[in-house]
Design an enzyme around this catalytic site. Structure first.
Site, PDB file in Angstrom:
ATOM      1  N   TYR A  39      33.830 -15.223 -45.029  1.00  0.00           N
ATOM      2  CA  TYR A  39      33.100 -16.655 -45.055  1.00  0.00           C
ATOM      3  C   TYR A  39      32.128 -16.644 -46.461  1.00  0.00           C
ATOM      4  O   TYR A  39      32.390 -17.552 -47.408  1.00  0.00           O
ATOM      5  CB  TYR A  39      32.181 -16.609 -43.898  1.00  0.00           C
ATOM      6  CG  TYR A  39      31.498 -18.055 -43.907  1.00  0.00           C
ATOM      7  CD1 TYR A  39      30.033 -17.786 -44.371  1.00  0.00           C
ATOM      8  CD2 TYR A  39      32.067 -19.202 -43.497  1.00  0.00           C
ATOM      9  CE1 TYR A  39      29.152 -18.965 -44.268  1.00  0.00           C
ATOM     10  CE2 TYR A  39      31.163 -20.269 -43.658  1.00  0.00           C
ATOM     11  CZ  TYR A  39      29.974 -20.088 -44.012  1.00  0.00           C
ATOM     12  OH  TYR A  39      29.233 -21.419 -43.954  1.00  0.00           O
ATOM     13  N   GLU A 119      22.544 -54.196 -22.304  1.00  0.00           N
ATOM     14  CA  GLU A 119      23.269 -52.839 -22.773  1.00  0.00           C
ATOM     15  C   GLU A 119      22.681 -51.926 -21.757  1.00  0.00           C
ATOM     16  O   GLU A 119      21.449 -51.955 -21.477  1.00  0.00           O
ATOM     17  CB  GLU A 119      22.891 -52.523 -24.089  1.00  0.00           C
ATOM     18  CG  GLU A 119      23.385 -53.371 -25.001  1.00  0.00           C
ATOM     19  CD  GLU A 119      22.930 -53.188 -26.525  1.00  0.00           C
ATOM     20  OE1 GLU A 119      22.040 -52.179 -26.761  1.00  0.00           O
ATOM     21  OE2 GLU A 119      22.990 -54.160 -27.436  1.00  0.00           O
ATOM     22  N   LYS A 121      20.538 -48.686 -20.982  1.00  0.00           N
ATOM     23  CA  LYS A 121      19.709 -48.159 -21.567  1.00  0.00           C
ATOM     24  C   LYS A 121      19.750 -46.580 -21.214  1.00  0.00           C
ATOM     25  O   LYS A 121      19.413 -46.024 -20.164  1.00  0.00           O
ATOM     26  CB  LYS A 121      18.357 -48.514 -21.073  1.00  0.00           C
ATOM     27  CG  LYS A 121      17.099 -47.875 -22.017  1.00  0.00           C
ATOM     28  CD  LYS A 121      15.953 -48.427 -21.551  1.00  0.00           C
ATOM     29  CE  LYS A 121      14.602 -47.981 -22.250  1.00  0.00           C
ATOM     30  NZ  LYS A 121      14.371 -46.484 -22.062  1.00  0.00           N
ATOM     31  N   ARG A 142      12.536 -40.668 -33.963  1.00  0.00           N
ATOM     32  CA  ARG A 142      11.869 -41.719 -33.710  1.00  0.00           C
ATOM     33  C   ARG A 142      10.373 -41.389 -34.382  1.00  0.00           C
ATOM     34  O   ARG A 142       9.639 -41.856 -35.143  1.00  0.00           O
ATOM     35  CB  ARG A 142      11.664 -42.385 -32.666  1.00  0.00           C
ATOM     36  CG  ARG A 142      10.743 -43.707 -32.371  1.00  0.00           C
ATOM     37  CD  ARG A 142      10.938 -44.273 -31.148  1.00  0.00           C
ATOM     38  NE  ARG A 142      10.314 -45.498 -30.976  1.00  0.00           N
ATOM     39  CZ  ARG A 142       8.797 -45.385 -30.884  1.00  0.00           C
ATOM     40  NH1 ARG A 142       8.307 -44.253 -30.515  1.00  0.00           N
ATOM     41  NH2 ARG A 142       8.234 -46.662 -30.894  1.00  0.00           N
ATOM     42  N   LYS A 290      18.795 -58.189 -24.833  1.00  0.00           N
ATOM     43  CA  LYS A 290      18.630 -58.604 -26.060  1.00  0.00           C
ATOM     44  C   LYS A 290      18.844 -60.106 -26.405  1.00  0.00           C
ATOM     45  O   LYS A 290      20.209 -60.433 -25.995  1.00  0.00           O
ATOM     46  CB  LYS A 290      19.229 -57.818 -27.235  1.00  0.00           C
ATOM     47  CG  LYS A 290      18.828 -56.272 -27.065  1.00  0.00           C
ATOM     48  CD  LYS A 290      19.620 -55.256 -28.072  1.00  0.00           C
ATOM     49  CE  LYS A 290      19.219 -53.933 -27.762  1.00  0.00           C
ATOM     50  NZ  LYS A 290      19.831 -52.953 -28.567  1.00  0.00           N
ATOM     51  N   CYS A 408       6.493  -8.844  -0.592  1.00  0.00           N
ATOM     52  CA  CYS A 408       7.936  -9.363  -1.122  1.00  0.00           C
ATOM     53  C   CYS A 408       8.587  -9.400   0.178  1.00  0.00           C
ATOM     54  O   CYS A 408       8.626  -8.576   0.994  1.00  0.00           O
ATOM     55  CB  CYS A 408       8.131  -8.211  -1.878  1.00  0.00           C
ATOM     56  SG  CYS A 408       9.809  -8.510  -2.291  1.00  0.00           S
ATOM     57  N   CYS A 424       7.164  -9.964  -7.704  1.00  0.00           N
ATOM     58  CA  CYS A 424       7.314  -8.554  -6.881  1.00  0.00           C
ATOM     59  C   CYS A 424       7.236  -7.695  -8.257  1.00  0.00           C
ATOM     60  O   CYS A 424       8.371  -7.447  -8.629  1.00  0.00           O
ATOM     61  CB  CYS A 424       8.301  -8.586  -6.046  1.00  0.00           C
ATOM     62  SG  CYS A 424       8.914  -6.797  -5.446  1.00  0.00           S
TER      63      CYS A 424
HETATM   64  S1  IVH Z   1      17.027 -51.394 -28.693  1.00  0.00           S
HETATM   65  C1  IVH Z   1      13.793 -53.029 -31.123  1.00  0.00           C
HETATM   66  N1  IVH Z   1      18.773 -50.608 -27.265  1.00  0.00           N
HETATM   67  O1  IVH Z   1      14.758 -47.284 -25.510  1.00  0.00           O
HETATM   68  C2  IVH Z   1      14.809 -52.565 -30.576  1.00  0.00           C
HETATM   69  N2  IVH Z   1      16.964 -49.209 -27.185  1.00  0.00           N
HETATM   70  O2  IVH Z   1      11.747 -48.466 -25.377  1.00  0.00           O
HETATM   71  C3  IVH Z   1      14.614 -50.986 -30.339  1.00  0.00           C
HETATM   72  N3  IVH Z   1      17.109 -47.130 -25.845  1.00  0.00           N
HETATM   73  O3  IVH Z   1      13.300 -46.052 -28.367  1.00  0.00           O
HETATM   74  C4  IVH Z   1      15.590 -50.432 -29.287  1.00  0.00           C
HETATM   75  N4  IVH Z   1      19.217 -47.737 -24.994  1.00  0.00           N
HETATM   76  O4  IVH Z   1      15.396 -44.848 -27.343  1.00  0.00           O
HETATM   77  C5  IVH Z   1      17.677 -50.287 -27.690  1.00  0.00           C
HETATM   78  N5  IVH Z   1      20.824 -50.172 -25.804  1.00  0.00           N
HETATM   79  C6  IVH Z   1      19.551 -49.727 -26.360  1.00  0.00           C
HETATM   80  C7  IVH Z   1      18.901 -48.592 -25.949  1.00  0.00           C
HETATM   81  C8  IVH Z   1      17.511 -48.249 -26.400  1.00  0.00           C
HETATM   82  C9  IVH Z   1      18.100 -46.725 -24.852  1.00  0.00           C
HETATM   83  C10 IVH Z   1      15.726 -46.560 -26.004  1.00  0.00           C
HETATM   84  C11 IVH Z   1      15.398 -46.251 -27.515  1.00  0.00           C
HETATM   85  C12 IVH Z   1      14.063 -47.052 -27.610  1.00  0.00           C
HETATM   86  C13 IVH Z   1      13.794 -47.200 -26.144  1.00  0.00           C
HETATM   87  C14 IVH Z   1      12.966 -48.286 -26.241  1.00  0.00           C
END
Ligand code: IVH
Length: 696
Positions: A39, A119, A121, A142, A290, A408, A424
């Site tokens: 390597y 979506e 989460k 983040r 959203k 024990c 123990c």
């Molecule tokens: S949108 C401005 N979409 O949830 C929009 N967040 O409290 C920002 N997360 O920090 C996030 N799935 O870690 C978005 N489909 C999704 C998500 C998602 C998980 C988490 C993400 C974010 C937190 C929001």
């Protein structure tokens, strides 16, 4: 500087591909296929070529990335300023709050109800990926939303995240890195084996895995990723279009997202997934709604650090109520006592729960649970069942608070308290011996299949087996009359599989030659699991080149015993805590003696790691069994020769075997091979094929 000619370009591409493949095997599969020297030579060639032709350097050339082999310990998590802040979402915990969100969005749009995207989460951690000309150049967590941690080398080990997009664009992608439930369960099972603390839920383990200083650890964790946000010029006009574009670019998105929803149909989405989420292999703790059109999003705007155009709906955790019937105290391999709740079986989020750890006495006090109580159960991160609390209001009679035993439960010796946990201290305690030996015979260690749990428990209880070496000293008399073994006298009349005693002894016999890393795992050194053991074994082989003889094991043992924390920390993959644990193990005559005793066990042979430079050779793809005696060669030497010629060695004749090498007095294996139609060759033919010496 001369323009690189076609030959240099081709050579460059070949070197990059070879190094990438080796890195992938090293980090992703945890199964290196190239020896370190080979390597290093590839990398040197590449560096020289790039020094002569800098135009050949690309951002993903192995020379440009951190976390290459050898450099992995040096990787530290730096800081990254996010180009745009990573915002968080406001939460909704009830359908009413979701309705209020939809209503306020409509109000901001002058009464028009916006189209929504829903979506799931994913419960992991948010990550920002920067791509330049289609290539991944940076990954960051983040952090506080403004400054995150740089985790590029670790993120490169996540196979779901492409190093290159399908188009050469500049963009930022945000999404969630998560750990699938199955990977989480496997990780915790392995950690339990190693005596390490368990991760409470997949979210914590994903975060812990991504923030490792060593990308090899991240690679071993099987993380995954879903993208949910894209910043690209021109920006897609809708979130639904952004999701499609992400997929087109080669980024995975969660497949159950739905667009074109009204407030009412979004509510139906939430209700449906609240119960169906348990069918997924990843954790979702809610759903994100959203507003689809970016133009609408802009009109709706933001409050402090969250958009008003999106909301996170949190699913309520599923809970169940049942009766605490008993608290049993278990003694682990390292002597720690763990109180475990045994409950009336109850169905919770898709599985029947009977037992849950109560961790330690402080937890029991804090939750105020007493034997006989009704208790509320919940799955931590929806995976591991946990007792949330007792329901003292439902107590029908006075119940006594639980106390940890002063002696024990296994050896009846005194129990000591280490901060919050009870332990123990008797290392000959049968429970600890049993757990330690169970670990040692397991698949990831010595792999002594014939020694099942029931048999081991009896052998430990009788005092026949105290250390690993004792397993290799078992005689028929030791098994005589044990449960399920039958007696020597009656077995003598049986043949084949019916003779359990003979089977067990044969099984152990077949596994007398064990690789060094397996032995290192079997010793049960705290923090030394398979990966560390393999790293350590590689280092030991460098220090004590294998001779093939029995002396090698003794030299290895002596070398290990002499190793200092500093020397061990210099081994890639071994940090100070692990190093200290290894030193402590060998500094203690009793634990250290376990290895000596094993090496002295009759016939036991320590094997060096399987030759790794054997991804090619005349026996590539062959699975070879050697049987009978071959004058002038030890069995191990022949096995080694086969492995270095690219072949794999098997112990017994199965359908997977492709070649049988028959020496003198070959017996039942030869017959079996003939029955299965497996080609049979003699030793001289073998040596001719691998091009080695046949002299004896
Ligand atoms: S949108 C401005 N979409 O949830 C929009 N967040 O409290 C920002 N997360 O920090 C996030 N799935 O870690 C978005 N489909 C999704 C998500 C998602 C998980 C988490 C993400 C974010 C937190 C929001």
């Amino acid at each position: 500087m001369a323009r690189p000619d076609a030959t240099s370009r081709r050579r460059h591409a070949e070197l990059v591909a070879a190094i990438d493949a080796a890195d992938a095997a090293y980090y992703l599969a945890d199964a290196p296929h190239l020896a370190d020297a080979a390597y290093d030579a590839l990398r040197r060639d590449l560096e020289q070529l790039e020094a002569a032709h800098p135009e050949l350097i690309t951002p993903e050339s192995p020379t440009q990335r951190v976390g290459a082999r050898g450099a992995r310990e040096a990787t530290i998590l730096g800081e990254v300023q996010h180009e745009r802040p990573m915002l968080s979402l406001s939460n909704a915990f009830s359908p009413e709050e979701v309705e209020a969100f939809a209503a306020s969005a409509a109000k901001a749009l002058g009464g028009r109800e916006p189209s929504l995207v829903a979506e799931l989460k994913i419960d992991g951690l948010a990550i920002s990926l920067r791509y330049e000309r289609g290539r991944l150049v940076q990954a960051a967590t983040r952090g506080d939303g403004v400054t995150g941690e740089e985790v590029t080398a670790n993120v490169r080990t996540i196979t779901a995240i492409p190093a290159e997009l399908s188009a050469p664009i500049n963009c930022e992608v945000r999404g969630e890195v998560y750990m699938p439930k199955a990977a989480f369960a496997a990780l915790n099972a392995a950690r339990e084996e190693e005596g390490l603390d368990l991760y409470a839920n997949p979210r914590n383990s994903a975060a812990g895995s991504l923030r490792q200083k060593d990308p090899a650890i991240t690679a071993s964790r099987r993380l995954a990723f879903f993208a949910y946000q894209l910043f690209e010029e021109p920006q897609p006009a809708q979130q639904s279009a952004a999701l499609l574009r992400l997929r087109e670019l080669g980024l995975p998105t969660e497949v159950h997202a739905e667009g074109g929803l009204s407030g009412t149909s979004a509510a139906a989405f939430l209700a449906r997934w609240e119960s169906e989420r348990h069918t997924l292999d990843y954790e979702t703790d809610g759903a994100v709604l959203k507003v689809d059109a970016v133009a609408d999003q802009e009109k709706i705007g933001y409050v402090s650090r969250s958009p008003k155009w999106a909301i996170a709906y949190k699913f309520p955790p599923e809970q169940a109520t049942t009766r605490l019937e008993r608290i049993v105290v278990e003694v682990g391999r390292t002597g720690y006592l763990t109180p475990v709740a045994e409950m009336t079986p109850v169905l919770l989020a898709g599985s029947t729960i009977r037992r849950a750890t109560l961790h330690n006495i402080d937890e029991i006090r804090r939750k105020d649970v007493r034997v006989g109580d009704w208790v509320i159960l919940q799955k931590a991160g929806d995976v591991i069942p946990e007792v949330v609390r007792g329901i003292p209001e439902r107590r029908e009679a006075a119940l006594v608070p639980f106390e940890m035993p002063a002696i024990c439960p296994s050896c009846a010796g005194p129990v000591v308290r280490d901060e919050v946990r009870h332990r123990c201290p008797n290392r000959w305690c049968p429970a600890q011996l049993f757990e330690g030996l169970r670990h040692a015979v397991g698949r990831g260690a010595l792999d002594l299949e014939g020694i099942g749990e029931k048999l081991l428990a009896q052998l430990v209880a009788r005092g026949t087996v105290k250390r690993i070496g004792d397993l290799y000293r078992l005689r028929a008399e030791d098994l005589d009359g044990l449960d399920r073994m039958g007696s020597v006298a009656t077995n003598a009349k049986r043949s084949g599989d019916a003779n359990r005693i003979v089977n067990v002894l044969n099984e152990v016999q077949r596994r007398r030659e064990r690789e060094l890393w397996r032995v290192l795992v079997a010793l049960g050194i705290r923090h030394v699991g398979e990966a560390t053991a393999k790293d350590l074994a590689e280092e030991l082989v460098r220090r004590v080149p294998p001779t093939g003889g029995a002396d090698w094991g003794r030299h290895v043992a002596a070398n290990l015993r002499a190793a200092s924390v500093e020397e061990l920390t210099a081994v890639p993959g071994i940090g100070p805590i692990v190093a200290a644990s290894i030193v402590a193990f060998f500094a203690d005559a009793e634990t250290s003696g376990i290895l000596d005793d094993l090496l002295e066990a009759p016939g036991f042979t320590l094997l060096p790691p399987t030759q790794r430079g054997s991804a090619s050779g005349p026996l590539l793809g062959e699975v070879v069994v050697v049987t009978g005696s071959i004058t002038g060669h030890t069995r191990e030497a022949i096995h080694d020769a086969i492995r270095s010629a690219g072949g794999a060695v098997a112990d017994s004749v199965t359908a997977k075997v492709t070649l049988l090498v028959a020496g003198e007095k070959a017996g039942s294996k030869l017959a079996a091979a003939e029955r299965l139609g497996i080609p049979v060759i003699d030793a001289a033919t073998l040596f001719a094929r691998i091009g080695g010496a046949s002299g004896g």
